[in-house]
Enzyme design. Structure first.
Site, PDB file in Angstrom:
ATOM      1  N   ASP A 140     -12.037  69.328  30.269  1.00 37.30           N
ATOM      2  CA  ASP A 140     -12.524  69.631  28.920  1.00 37.30           C
ATOM      3  C   ASP A 140     -11.444  70.460  28.225  1.00 37.30           C
ATOM      4  O   ASP A 140     -11.648  71.613  27.897  1.00 37.30           O
ATOM      5  CB  ASP A 140     -13.854  70.404  29.000  1.00 37.30           C
ATOM      6  CG  ASP A 140     -14.514  70.591  27.628  1.00 37.30           C
ATOM      7  OD1 ASP A 140     -13.987  70.029  26.646  1.00 37.30           O
ATOM      8  OD2 ASP A 140     -15.534  71.289  27.544  1.00 37.30           O
ATOM      9  N   HIS A 200     -16.339  61.330  18.565  1.00 32.08           N
ATOM     10  CA  HIS A 200     -16.789  61.907  19.835  1.00 32.08           C
ATOM     11  C   HIS A 200     -17.451  60.866  20.746  1.00 32.08           C
ATOM     12  O   HIS A 200     -18.358  61.197  21.522  1.00 32.08           O
ATOM     13  CB  HIS A 200     -17.751  63.062  19.542  1.00 32.08           C
ATOM     14  CG  HIS A 200     -17.793  64.130  20.576  1.00 32.08           C
ATOM     15  ND1 HIS A 200     -18.263  63.921  21.854  1.00 32.08           N
ATOM     16  CD2 HIS A 200     -17.396  65.427  20.535  1.00 32.08           C
ATOM     17  CE1 HIS A 200     -18.186  65.049  22.538  1.00 32.08           C
ATOM     18  NE2 HIS A 200     -17.660  65.975  21.760  1.00 32.08           N
ATOM     19  N   ARG A 218     -13.038  73.867  18.458  1.00 33.06           N
ATOM     20  CA  ARG A 218     -13.468  75.253  18.288  1.00 33.06           C
ATOM     21  C   ARG A 218     -12.606  76.080  17.342  1.00 33.06           C
ATOM     22  O   ARG A 218     -11.393  75.908  17.278  1.00 33.06           O
ATOM     23  CB  ARG A 218     -13.512  75.939  19.647  1.00 33.06           C
ATOM     24  CG  ARG A 218     -14.623  75.370  20.526  1.00 33.06           C
ATOM     25  CD  ARG A 218     -14.562  75.913  21.928  1.00 33.06           C
ATOM     26  NE  ARG A 218     -15.691  75.420  22.718  1.00 33.06           N
ATOM     27  CZ  ARG A 218     -15.712  74.218  23.312  1.00 33.06           C
ATOM     28  NH1 ARG A 218     -14.692  73.389  23.205  1.00 33.06           N
ATOM     29  NH2 ARG A 218     -16.789  73.823  23.995  1.00 33.06           N
ATOM     30  N   HIS A 238     -17.315  72.079  16.468  1.00 32.30           N
ATOM     31  CA  HIS A 238     -17.580  70.828  15.749  1.00 32.30           C
ATOM     32  C   HIS A 238     -18.199  71.033  14.361  1.00 32.30           C
ATOM     33  O   HIS A 238     -19.062  70.276  13.936  1.00 32.30           O
ATOM     34  CB  HIS A 238     -18.445  69.902  16.602  1.00 32.30           C
ATOM     35  CG  HIS A 238     -17.788  69.471  17.890  1.00 32.30           C
ATOM     36  ND1 HIS A 238     -16.433  69.299  18.016  1.00 32.30           N
ATOM     37  CD2 HIS A 238     -18.312  69.178  19.118  1.00 32.30           C
ATOM     38  CE1 HIS A 238     -16.139  68.908  19.254  1.00 32.30           C
ATOM     39  NE2 HIS A 238     -17.253  68.840  19.941  1.00 32.30           N
ATOM     40  N   GLU A 241     -10.985  62.740  22.278  1.00 32.27           N
ATOM     41  CA  GLU A 241     -11.137  63.251  20.912  1.00 32.27           C
ATOM     42  C   GLU A 241      -9.769  63.637  20.369  1.00 32.27           C
ATOM     43  O   GLU A 241      -9.246  64.700  20.675  1.00 32.27           O
ATOM     44  CB  GLU A 241     -12.053  64.481  20.913  1.00 32.27           C
ATOM     45  CG  GLU A 241     -13.419  64.226  21.507  1.00 32.27           C
ATOM     46  CD  GLU A 241     -14.054  65.514  22.046  1.00 32.27           C
ATOM     47  OE1 GLU A 241     -14.234  66.464  21.268  1.00 32.27           O
ATOM     48  OE2 GLU A 241     -14.360  65.568  23.240  1.00 32.27           O
TER      49      GLU A 241
HETATM   50  C1  BGC Z   1     -16.165  70.037  23.858  1.00 36.62           C
HETATM   51  C2  BGC Z   1     -17.115  70.326  24.993  1.00 36.62           C
HETATM   52  C3  BGC Z   1     -18.522  70.186  24.487  1.00 36.62           C
HETATM   53  C4  BGC Z   1     -18.696  68.795  23.964  1.00 36.62           C
HETATM   54  C5  BGC Z   1     -20.045  68.615  23.351  1.00 36.62           C
HETATM   55  C6  BGC Z   1     -16.392  68.624  23.426  1.00 36.62           C
HETATM   56  O1  BGC Z   1     -15.562  68.330  22.353  1.00 36.62           O
HETATM   57  O2  BGC Z   1     -14.835  70.283  24.207  1.00 36.62           O
HETATM   58  O3  BGC Z   1     -16.917  71.643  25.509  1.00 36.62           O
HETATM   59  O4  BGC Z   1     -19.464  70.467  25.465  1.00 36.62           O
HETATM   60  O5  BGC Z   1     -17.728  68.499  22.993  1.00 36.62           O
HETATM   61  O6  BGC Z   1     -20.696  67.522  23.837  1.00 36.62           O
END
Ligand code: BGC
Length: 343
Positions: free
Chosen positions: A246, A174, A78, A103, A308
């Site tokens: 998360d 991811h 983010r 992303h 990640e």
């Molecule tokens: C984020 C999650 C998000 C996900 C998307 C992750 O990298 O931290 O908050 O929902 O990506 O699938």
């Protein structure tokens, strides 16, 4: 081996590149999105188990919104407020996650066709030309991602890019791992270890506050291997705000090193994660809901988990966080490895 992976809505034909090693491991990568589509590990009976969530064909990846296996950029994770300043200029990005950019914004790297530069039995190299202004970021940059499958059972991801102008770069993968098999149910009983004494505290929109919090005595402590589900429902700020795990863990040490591990008792498959980056988002698939996946599987909440590797989220707004500014002609070069073993 190259095989057909279907036709995109833009009528481009997608291909799947399969790599194999001498130990019976196989992986597959798509030129659409530079996506890691399969990771096949032989089980105790020699049957292949696919340990990543995904779809059967390119159409699945085109319509999917969960970033299964995706190569993510220009800036993974983010950017608070969807805007940043660089060299006195303000840049505005797509606000695709509350008021923030997640992303890269909506024109995702994993929804584009990448050019295959090289491919053989052990590696595939893909290239994406990201022009000046792409997703709102300054500076053109040619991004190269090479996937290699080694005889040490490593899936090695090598990222290389040299921007033409100063810009931001934070590339990640991811993939959602489930070491009991992609369609085996939740990952809650599988064990995880993360080499981190601290994590970055975040607000309700997952934007770091700038504080580093010690994991000691909290459910965020994964310094010794423990089942993912042991404390996931604890009444602890980070878990409540994240709807489970998360967060970004501030990885111990620097340089290329082991940073995490995951293990399934059921299959005896273990995965070790290595990177040269300072952070890692450990995300337990809290937002998966009735997602139709490979071979008729329907994935639900917490059936896969992501490791990640990254520069810390919102680092561009936090002086104390390293990266992700890359200057003109500077080399961005990074390696993340997922190494497997099985008994
Ligand atoms: C984020 C999650 C998000 C996900 C998307 C992750 O990298 O931290 O908050 O929902 O990506 O699938």
């Amino acid at each position: 081996m190259k095989s057909d992976f279907g036709i995109t809505t833009k009528k481009e034909s997608a291909a799947l590149y399969s790599l194999k090693n001498q130990n019976g491991m196989e992986i597959a990568i798509s030129n659409y999105g530079a996506i890691l589509v399969k990771v096949l590990i032989p089980d105790r009976e020699g049957k292949l188990i696919d340990v990543v969530l995904g779809y059967d064909d390119v159409q699945g990846y085109e319509s999917g919104t969960l970033y299964f296996g995706a190569t993510v950029g220009r800036v993974a994770n983010r950017i608070g407020g969807g805007t940043f300043e660089l060299k006195g200029k303000t840049y505005r990005l797509t606000q695709n996650d509350n008021q923030n950019t997640l992303h890269g914004g909506i024109d995702y790297y994993d929804k584009r066709m990448w050019e295959v530069e090289e491919a053989d039995e052990t590696h595939v190299s893909l290239k994406l030309d990201s022009p000046d202004g792409d997703q709102g970021f300054p500076g053109a940059v040619e991004i190269h991602v090479t996937y290699t499958l080694t005889e040490e059972n490593e899936v090695k991801l090598h990222y290389h890019a040299v921007p033409k102008e100063d810009t931001l770069l934070n590339l990640t993968n991811h993939s959602y791992f489930n070491l009991s098999g992609h369609a085996s149910g939740t990952i809650l009983e599988q064990e995880v270890m993360i080499c981190a004494d601290e994590f970055t505290r975040a607000d309700a929109e997952s934007i770091p506050t700038g504080e580093l919090v010690s994991v000691e005595g909290t459910p965020m402590d994964f310094r010794s291997r423990k089942p993912i589900g042991r404390e996931i429902e604890a009444d602890y700020e980070a878990l409540v705000l994240g709807h489970g795990y998360d967060h970004n863990w501030a990885l111990n040490g620097s340089g290329y090193r082991q940073v995490a591990a995951m293990y399934s008792k059921q299959t005896g498959i273990e995965m070790k994660v290595y990177t040269d980056l300072p952070g890692m988002q450990f995300y337990t698939g809290n937002f998966i809901e009735r997602e139709k996946g490979k071979a008729g599987a329907v994935y639900e909440k917490r059936q896969g988990t992501c490791f990640e590797t990254q520069y810390f989220p919102d680092a561009v707004h936090k002086e104390q966080f390293e990266g992700p500014v890359v200057r003109a002609k500077e080399v961005y070069d990074s390696i993340t490895t997922y190494q497997f073993s099985w008994k």
